[in-house]
Design a protein around this motif. Structure first.
Motif, mmCIF file in Angstrom:
data_model
loop_
_atom_site.group_PDB
_atom_site.id
_atom_site.type_symbol
_atom_site.label_atom_id
_atom_site.label_comp_id
_atom_site.label_asym_id
_atom_site.label_seq_id
_atom_site.Cartn_x
_atom_site.Cartn_y
_atom_site.Cartn_z
ATOM 1 N N ASP A 8 40.782 52.822 59.735
ATOM 2 C CA ASP A 8 39.888 51.855 59.100
ATOM 3 C C ASP A 8 40.225 51.676 57.627
ATOM 4 O O ASP A 8 40.139 50.566 57.094
ATOM 5 N N VAL A 9 40.630 52.742 56.987
ATOM 6 C CA VAL A 9 41.008 52.669 55.575
ATOM 7 C C VAL A 9 42.226 51.770 55.416
ATOM 8 O O VAL A 9 42.279 50.932 54.515
ATOM 9 N N TYR A 10 43.191 51.930 56.303
ATOM 10 C CA TYR A 10 44.392 51.095 56.244
ATOM 11 C C TYR A 10 44.064 49.632 56.510
ATOM 12 O O TYR A 10 44.614 48.739 55.857
ATOM 13 N N LYS A 11 43.180 49.381 57.469
ATOM 14 C CA LYS A 11 42.793 47.996 57.760
ATOM 15 C C LYS A 11 42.174 47.338 56.539
ATOM 16 O O LYS A 11 42.511 46.205 56.198
ATOM 17 N N ARG A 12 41.265 48.051 55.904
ATOM 18 C CA ARG A 12 40.608 47.491 54.719
ATOM 19 C C ARG A 12 41.598 47.287 53.587
ATOM 20 O O ARG A 12 41.530 46.303 52.859
ATOM 21 N N GLN A 13 42.521 48.228 53.430
ATOM 22 C CA GLN A 13 43.518 48.134 52.362
ATOM 23 C C GLN A 13 44.429 46.922 52.583
ATOM 24 O O GLN A 13 44.703 46.173 51.648
ATOM 25 N N PHE A 14 44.893 46.720 53.805
ATOM 26 C CA PHE A 14 45.762 45.584 54.086
ATOM 27 C C PHE A 14 45.012 44.259 53.940
ATOM 28 O O PHE A 14 45.569 43.274 53.477
ATOM 29 N N TYR A 15 43.747 44.238 54.338
ATOM 30 C CA TYR A 15 42.956 43.013 54.175
ATOM 31 C C TYR A 15 42.757 42.695 52.690
ATOM 32 O O TYR A 15 42.870 41.539 52.281
ATOM 33 N N ALA A 16 42.496 43.716 51.892
ATOM 34 C CA ALA A 16 42.347 43.500 50.445
ATOM 35 C C ALA A 16 43.657 43.005 49.836
ATOM 36 O O ALA A 16 43.656 42.099 48.991
ATOM 37 N N MET A 17 44.781 43.579 50.280
ATOM 38 C CA MET A 17 46.074 43.109 49.777
ATOM 39 C C MET A 17 46.330 41.665 50.198
ATOM 40 O O MET A 17 46.882 40.875 49.426
ATOM 41 N N TYR A 18 45.922 41.310 51.417
ATOM 42 C CA TYR A 18 46.068 39.930 51.875
ATOM 43 C C TYR A 18 45.277 38.971 50.986
ATOM 44 O O TYR A 18 45.776 37.913 50.602
ATOM 45 N N LEU A 19 44.055 39.350 50.641
ATOM 46 C CA LEU A 19 43.236 38.477 49.803
ATOM 47 C C LEU A 19 43.834 38.316 48.409
ATOM 48 O O LEU A 19 43.880 37.200 47.869
ATOM 49 N N VAL A 20 44.295 39.416 47.822
ATOM 50 C CA VAL A 20 44.908 39.345 46.492
ATOM 51 C C VAL A 20 46.188 38.515 46.554
ATOM 52 O O VAL A 20 46.437 37.660 45.697
ATOM 53 N N TYR A 21 47.000 38.751 47.561
ATOM 54 C CA TYR A 21 48.243 37.997 47.737
ATOM 55 C C TYR A 21 47.951 36.505 47.893
ATOM 56 O O TYR A 21 48.605 35.664 47.268
ATOM 57 N N THR A 22 46.978 36.174 48.708
ATOM 58 C CA THR A 22 46.629 34.778 48.942
ATOM 59 C C THR A 22 46.181 34.114 47.648
ATOM 60 O O THR A 22 46.566 32.989 47.348
ATOM 61 N N ARG A 23 45.388 34.812 46.874
ATOM 62 C CA ARG A 23 44.893 34.260 45.619
ATOM 63 C C ARG A 23 46.035 34.021 44.638
ATOM 64 O O ARG A 23 46.088 33.000 43.972
ATOM 65 N N ILE A 74 41.945 27.516 55.903
ATOM 66 C CA ILE A 74 40.730 27.194 55.143
ATOM 67 C C ILE A 74 40.535 28.193 54.006
ATOM 68 O O ILE A 74 40.161 27.809 52.889
ATOM 69 N N PHE A 75 40.785 29.483 54.261
ATOM 70 C CA PHE A 75 40.691 30.476 53.187
ATOM 71 C C PHE A 75 41.691 30.176 52.078
ATOM 72 O O PHE A 75 41.373 30.277 50.889
ATOM 73 N N ILE A 76 42.905 29.814 52.450
ATOM 74 C CA ILE A 76 43.925 29.504 51.450
ATOM 75 C C ILE A 76 43.497 28.311 50.598
ATOM 76 O O ILE A 76 43.590 28.338 49.369
ATOM 77 N N LYS A 77 43.000 27.265 51.247
ATOM 78 C CA LYS A 77 42.532 26.090 50.503
ATOM 79 C C LYS A 77 41.334 26.439 49.628
ATOM 80 O O LYS A 77 41.195 25.932 48.510
ATOM 81 N N ALA A 78 40.451 27.303 50.126
ATOM 82 C CA ALA A 78 39.287 27.707 49.333
ATOM 83 C C ALA A 78 39.726 28.437 48.076
ATOM 84 O O ALA A 78 39.186 28.186 46.986
ATOM 85 N N TYR A 79 40.701 29.328 48.195
ATOM 86 C CA TYR A 79 41.184 30.047 47.015
ATOM 87 C C TYR A 79 41.921 29.128 46.051
ATOM 88 O O TYR A 79 42.000 29.424 44.870
ATOM 89 N N ASN A 116 40.881 26.057 45.433
ATOM 90 C CA ASN A 116 39.900 25.165 44.819
ATOM 91 C C ASN A 116 38.715 25.871 44.171
ATOM 92 O O ASN A 116 37.899 25.218 43.540
ATOM 93 N N ALA A 117 38.581 27.184 44.338
ATOM 94 C CA ALA A 117 37.428 27.885 43.784
ATOM 95 C C ALA A 117 37.853 29.237 43.225
ATOM 96 O O ALA A 117 38.887 29.784 43.605
ATOM 97 N N GLU A 118 37.028 29.759 42.360
ATOM 98 C CA GLU A 118 37.271 31.077 41.791
ATOM 99 C C GLU A 118 36.973 32.163 42.827
ATOM 100 O O GLU A 118 36.133 31.981 43.704
ATOM 101 N N ALA A 119 37.646 33.277 42.678
ATOM 102 C CA ALA A 119 37.443 34.393 43.608
ATOM 103 C C ALA A 119 36.010 34.918 43.546
ATOM 104 O O ALA A 119 35.463 35.362 44.549
ATOM 105 N N SER A 120 35.403 34.863 42.374
ATOM 106 C CA SER A 120 34.028 35.354 42.244
ATOM 107 C C SER A 120 33.040 34.497 43.021
ATOM 108 O O SER A 120 31.995 34.981 43.450
ATOM 109 N N ILE A 121 33.343 33.241 43.221
ATOM 110 C CA ILE A 121 32.489 32.365 44.019
ATOM 111 C C ILE A 121 32.683 32.642 45.506
ATOM 112 O O ILE A 121 31.738 32.594 46.292
ATOM 113 N N LEU A 122 33.906 32.959 45.903
ATOM 114 C CA LEU A 122 34.210 33.184 47.318
ATOM 115 C C LEU A 122 33.893 34.598 47.790
ATOM 116 O O LEU A 122 33.757 34.824 48.996
ATOM 117 N N ALA A 123 33.764 35.542 46.873
ATOM 118 C CA ALA A 123 33.532 36.939 47.259
ATOM 119 C C ALA A 123 32.295 37.133 48.133
ATOM 120 O O ALA A 123 32.365 37.887 49.111
#
Length: 103
Positions: A3-18, A74-79, A81-88
């Motif tokens: 579960d730790v690895y899943k969360r870590q990879f998802y967080a890296m995906y979000l940072v990478y996408t942004r 849709i997530f990519i387009k959202a990032y 057009n909007a700040e990460a703090s709005i999407l969090a």
């Protein structure tokens, strides 16, 4: 530990996408995340596959794949057009269902 690895990879995906969205086309960003993910999952497939899927299961898997592609786009387009703090806060809605699925 998984579960730790899943969360870590998802967080890296979000940072990478942004970060990538400022310099590239959304379709390029989608391909950079989807193609490696599909290849990695394909490597692990023989270890977890139990039986041959029937036609309805193949249709279901294809439909899930199309929905996942659409949601990632849709997530990519959202990032873009909007700040990460709005999407969090929208990502907070994912935490509870994921915890239900894990436990």
């Amino acid at each position: 530990l998984g579960d730790v690895y899943k969360r870590q990879f998802y967080a890296m995906y979000l940072v990478y996408t942004r970060r990538v969205n400022f310099t590239s086309d959304p379709w390029v960003s989608l391909c950079y995340t989807a193609i490696p993910g599909a290849l990695i999952m394909t490597i692990f497939l023989p270890f977890y596959w139990d039986s041959d899927p029937n036609f309805s299961q193949i249709i279901l898997m294809g439909s899930i794949g199309l929905v996942v592609i659409l949601v990632h786009f849709i997530f990519i387009k959202a990032y873009q057009n909007a700040e990460a703090s709005i999407l969090a806060p929208f990502h907070y809605f994912e935490i509870y269902p994921k915890q239900l699925a894990i436990s």
